[in-house]
Structures are given as structure tokens and as C-alpha cells.
Design an enzyme around this catalytic site. Structure first.
Site: not given
Ligand code: CAA
Length: 384
Positions: A123, A363
Site C-alpha cells: 500500500f 502506520e
Molecule cells: N475511517 C474512514 N474515514 C476516515 C477515518 C477513518 N478512520 N478517519 C478520517 N476519515 C475521513 C473523515 O470522515 C473525513 O472525511 P469527510 O471530510 O469526507 O467527512 C476525512 O477523512 C478527514 O478526516 P479528519 O479531518 O478527521 O482527518 P485529519 O485530516 O484531521 O487527520 C490524520 C487525519 C489522522 C492526521 C491522518 O492524516 C493520519 O492518520 N495521518 C497519519 C498517516 C499514517 O498513518 N501514515 C502511515 C503510512 S502507512 C505505513 O506506515 C505503511 C507501512 O507500509 C507499514
């Protein structure tokens, strides 16, 4: 143990424990040195149904519940954290995203071989300048006739090299923030998909983490996952499940470090007795056991909520935050109990300590988990 497992969950735990400690553990230290990807182990894990555990059988999965999944994942992590991260990404953010958002055709074409473990998936969300803040990603996908043309660089992609299919997020509309991000299924071999630099990491050394570069990479419109604009939601909901998985990995590594420390303390003699008789060591062991048990209950609780179909975003973040911080303390203490020997590569605790370090980072860092948790409690959507 407070949480009562069913006979089926116990059976899965025992089966995976036996396999993990016999097959996976045998070469884990060696692969930490050589960085060899355990392809044969994944083949066997596919046969055991561990690569798409929560996916229905008709799509190649095992139809297990989330509690069984975390039990299995922590048993694999107990022996080899590198193997567990590949299993985690495959099961959660790859297979579950395809199952939840894919069309019937996409499920038959991509999910079946992934869930049955025939192929590995990746992913690709993170970019060189967009980690914690994936909305600021720069990769674009432009519609041209019956295709999308993808351009951009993704970074730190688990299974970027060994994965046969990449789910990639890209901006299809720059002007609408997270609602302008879409997700595409890109099979390896698609012209313009290039595997870039492979990271030389402190831990999880047998799992490949690479750049994945898209250079005018053209995919048919049939390869969009969900609708245009669904990409951020797909990533976030995949990460909910993924975060329980990272917590389960943390639990497995912590349990391995704890068992090694207890064993060592019971045989190492200083001041005329085994060190497990000294209160300083006994209290450390008590603290480690308490932390591990608390993490276990949080993980079971989040996984059970998922099984009951309840929203579990906050609980997944709580479990991930607590368990990933916990394993860093527990592995550090396990080294302390081993004294100078713990600092050498002759003892596994050194590997556990290095492997655990990334759990508070990938993550979603601990800081991101605190944002998710506090946003849910305070229902306050203000950005930092
Ligand atoms: N499930 C479904 N939809 C979700 C959700 C969830 N858990 N969380 C948020 N959303 C949706 C919301 O409903 C919203 O949509 P609408 O506006 O259409 O209603 C939209 O997403 C934005 O939501 P928020 O305003 O709450 O989100 P935000 O922008 O304030 O915050 C964040 C988002 C939590 C900071 C997020 O950006 C985040 O999790 N960042 C970290 C990213 C991450 O974990 N990266 C890791 C990469 S993967 C990795 O490490 C891979 C690997 O290979 C191991």
C-alpha cells in the site's frame, strides 16, 4: 487472563504458535543479518490461511475474526517482526481495502491471489514530503480517455520490491483537499511503475522497504479502487485495522523479549544466586508483565469492537499507542536484564529492541495516535 478466548481462537493461536516457533523462528536471526525476504515462509503462511485471514473464503481468505487475526499476528511477531509486518500490511490495508471497496471483478482478479497468499501486496501512501500529513501528497493521477496516468514518488513502502500489486493513492483533484485523493490498483510490470531505492533499516531487516516511483504509469479506469475521491477514506479505514495489527506485532515482540529475560534471569548467577532472586530484577519482571497484559487487553478490546461491527478508530489508536510505547520499554528492560550480553548479537533481545523501534513510528506515529484519540474525545477537528 480477563478476556476469554473461544475454542476456535485458541486453536488458531496454538496452530500459529507451533508453526511460528518451528518454521519462522529457525531463520529469523540469520535473515536479520542477510536481509533475505522469507518468500518460502510466506508461501506456507498462505497455505495456512494467514495472508487474508479476515477475508471471506469465496475470495481466498479464511473468514476468521479480528481477535483470531491479532492472536496469529502476535505469534508470528514473537518469532520474526520482519515477517509480521508483511503479514500485517497484506491482511489489513491491502486485502481489507480491496474487500471493502473493490468491485466484484477487482476482488476476483486481485483479492483472491492476495488473500490466498499466492502474491504479496503493498500500500503506497507515504511520500518523501508527506508522511504524517498524507493530504499534502504530490502524486497525481490524470484521467486520459479510458485510463489514468499516475506520476509521483512513494516512500517507505513495505513490500515495495517483493509485492506484485501496489495500491497507490494519488491526487485526482488538487482543489478539494482529502476529497481529491483517489486510490488505484497497479500490478507490477505495468510500464512506468519502477521500484526505487531500498532502505537500509535499523530493524525489520528482512522486510523490504522501498521507494515506488510512478513515471507516466497508465492504468485502466477499471483499476480505480472505490470512486474518485475515496482514496483518503480507504487509507484511513485500512489504517484503523492496520493499527490494531501494529499493536499485535508490538505484543508479540514484547512477549518474546519478556520470555527471554525471564529465562536469562533464572539461569544467570551473580552475588551467589540466580539474578531472578534479586528484588531489583523481580520488580522489573513484574512491571514488564503488567505492561504486556495491559496492551493485550487493549488489543483484544479493539479487535472485539471490530468483530462486533462497532466503530473502533479511537480504540485501535489507543491500542497502537500503548502497545508500541510498551514494547520499546519492555525490550529495553530485557536488554538491561541481560546486561552486557544483551548488547551483543548473540542474544535475540538485541534484535527485538531494534525491531520494536519503528512501532511508534509507522502506520501513524505516537503523536498521530494522540491526535486521533483526542479528536475523537473532543470531537474537535481543528488541525495543529
Ligand atoms: N475511517 C474512514 N474515514 C476516515 C477515518 C477513518 N478512520 N478517519 C478520517 N476519515 C475521513 C473523515 O470522515 C473525513 O472525511 P469527510 O471530510 O469526507 O467527512 C476525512 O477523512 C478527514 O478526516 P479528519 O479531518 O478527521 O482527518 P485529519 O485530516 O484531521 O487527520 C490524520 C487525519 C489522522 C492526521 C491522518 O492524516 C493520519 O492518520 N495521518 C497519519 C498517516 C499514517 O498513518 N501514515 C502511515 C503510512 S502507512 C505505513 O506506515 C505503511 C507501512 O507500509 C507499514
Amino acid at each position: 487472563m480477563l478476556f476469554k478466548l473461544t475454542d476456535e481462537q485458541l486453536m488458531i493461536q496454538n496452530m500459529v504458535r507451533e508453526f511460528s516457533r518451528k518454521v519462522i523462528a529457525a531463520t529469523a536471526s540469520e535473515r536479520d543479518k542477510t536481509k533475505e525476504f522469507p518468500a518460502e515462509n510466506f508461501r506456507q503462511m498462505g497455505e495456512l490461511g494467514l495472508m487474508g485471514m479476515m477475508i471471506p473464503e469465496i475470495y481466498g481468505g479464511e473468514e476468521a475474526d479480528a481477535v483470531s487475526y491479532v492472536l496469529a499476528l502476535s505469534e508470528i511477531a514473537y518469532s520474526c517482526a520482519s515477517t509480521s509486518v508483511v503479514m500485517s500490511v497484506q491482511n489489513s490495508i491491502v486485502c481489507e481495502s480491496l474487500y471493502k471497496f473493490g468491485t466484484e471483478e477487482q476482488k476476483l482478479k486481485f483479492l483472491v491471489p492476495l488473500a490466498s497468499g499466492e502474491i504479496i501486496g503493498a500500500f503506497a501512501l507515504t511520500e518523501p514530503d508527506a508522511g504524517s500529513d498524507p493530504v499534502s501528497q504530490a502524486t497525481t493521477a490524470v484521467r486520459e480517455g479510458d485510463s489514468y496516468v499516475i506520476n509521483g514518488t512513494k516512500r517507505f513502502i513495505t513490500s515495495g520490491k517483493n509485492g506484485s500489486v501496489v495500491l497507490v493513492t494519488a491526487k485526482t483533484n488538487e482543489s478539494v483537499g482529502h476529497r481529491g485523493i483517489s486510490c488505484f490498483i497497479v500490478p507490477k510490470g505495468t510500464p512506468g511503475l519502477v521500484v526505487g531505492h531500498m532502505e537500509d533499516k535499523m530493524g525489520l531487516r528482512a522486510s523490504d522497504t522501498t521507494d515506488v516511483i510512478f513515471e507516466n504509469c497508465r492504468v485502466p479506469i477499471a483499476n480505480i479502487l472505490g470512486k474518485e475521491g475515496d482514496g483518503f477514506k480507504i487509507a484511513m479505514s485500512g489504517l484503523d485495522s492496520g493499527r490494531i495489527g501494529i499493536a499485535a506485532q508490538s505484543l508479540g515482540v514484547a512477549q518474546a523479549a519478556f520470555d527471554a529475560a525471564v529465562k536469562y534471569a533464572q539461569k544467570r548467577k551473580q552475588f551467589g544466586s540466580v539474578i531472578s532472586k534479586h528484588q531489583a530484577i523481580r520488580f522489573q519482571i513484574a512491571d514488564m508483565a503488567t505492561q504486556i497484559e495491559a496492551a493485550r487487553q487493549l488489543i483484544f478490546s479493539a479487535a472485539s469492537m471490530k468483530d462486533r461491527g462497532e466503530p473502533y478508530t479511537k480504540e485501535a489508536s489507543i491500542a497502537k499507542l500503548f502497545a508500541s510505547e510498551m514494547v520499546n520499554k519492555v525490550t529495553a528492560r530485557a536488554i538491561q536484564i541481560h546486561g552486557g550480553y544483551g548488547f551483543t548479537k548473540d542474544y535475540n533481545v538485541e534484535r527485538y529492541y531494534r525491531d520494536a523501534r519503528v512501532f511508534t513510528i509507522y502506520e501513524g506515529t505516537s503523536e498521530i495516535q494522540r491526535m486521533v484519540i483526542s479528536n475523537h474525545i473532543l470531537r474537535d477537528k481543528r488541525k495543529p
